[in-house]
Design a protein around this motif. Structure first.
Motif, PDB file in Angstrom:
ATOM      1  N   ASP A  39       0.825  -1.052  -0.023  1.00  0.00           N
ATOM      2  CA  ASP A  39       0.059   0.019  -0.065  1.00  0.00           C
ATOM      3  C   ASP A  39       0.791   1.358   0.003  1.00  0.00           C
ATOM      4  O   ASP A  39       0.653   2.220  -0.571  1.00  0.00           O
ATOM      5  N   GLN A  43       0.944   4.098  -2.692  1.00  0.00           N
ATOM      6  CA  GLN A  43       0.974   5.714  -2.568  1.00  0.00           C
ATOM      7  C   GLN A  43       2.000   6.260  -3.004  1.00  0.00           C
ATOM      8  O   GLN A  43       2.144   7.470  -3.445  1.00  0.00           O
ATOM      9  N   GLN A  46       1.873   6.694  -6.787  1.00  0.00           N
ATOM     10  CA  GLN A  46       0.907   7.802  -6.892  1.00  0.00           C
ATOM     11  C   GLN A  46       1.255   9.047  -6.652  1.00  0.00           C
ATOM     12  O   GLN A  46       1.225  10.173  -7.562  1.00  0.00           O
TER      13      GLN A  46
END
Length: 88
Positions: A39, A43, A46
């Motif tokens: 995760d 992140q 992104q």
């Protein structure tokens, strides 16, 4: 471009870049000790994409952000045009 002539959008976009880049620094530090956190990697990727997009937008409107090949120059050479982002 003199500092007094800068539009509000200059500062708003620069602040967005700084915020996203802060997230990247924070995630980098976290991922150094948690390299298997998928995760956090998502992140990071992104935020990295968003940072590149914001910087491209900034440079298209206001000029280069980074030297030594990190940013292109327009013609004529526009690195002499102040203020630079670190001066505001």
């Amino acid at each position: 471009m003199s500092q007094s002539a800068l539009p509000e959008s200059y500062y708003q976009l620069l602040e967005k870049i700084q915020a996203v880049d802060f997230v990247l620094v924070d995630l980098t530090l976290y991922l150094d000790t948690h390299p298997d956190d998928l995760d956090a990697i998502k992140q990071f990727n992104q935020a990295s994409y968003e940072s590149k997009q914001l910087k491209a937008e900034f440079e298209s409107k206001f000029g280069p952000l980074m030297q030594f090949g990190g940013s292109f120059s327009n013609y004529p050479w526009d690195w002499k045009n102040a203020p630079w982002p670190w001066q505001v």
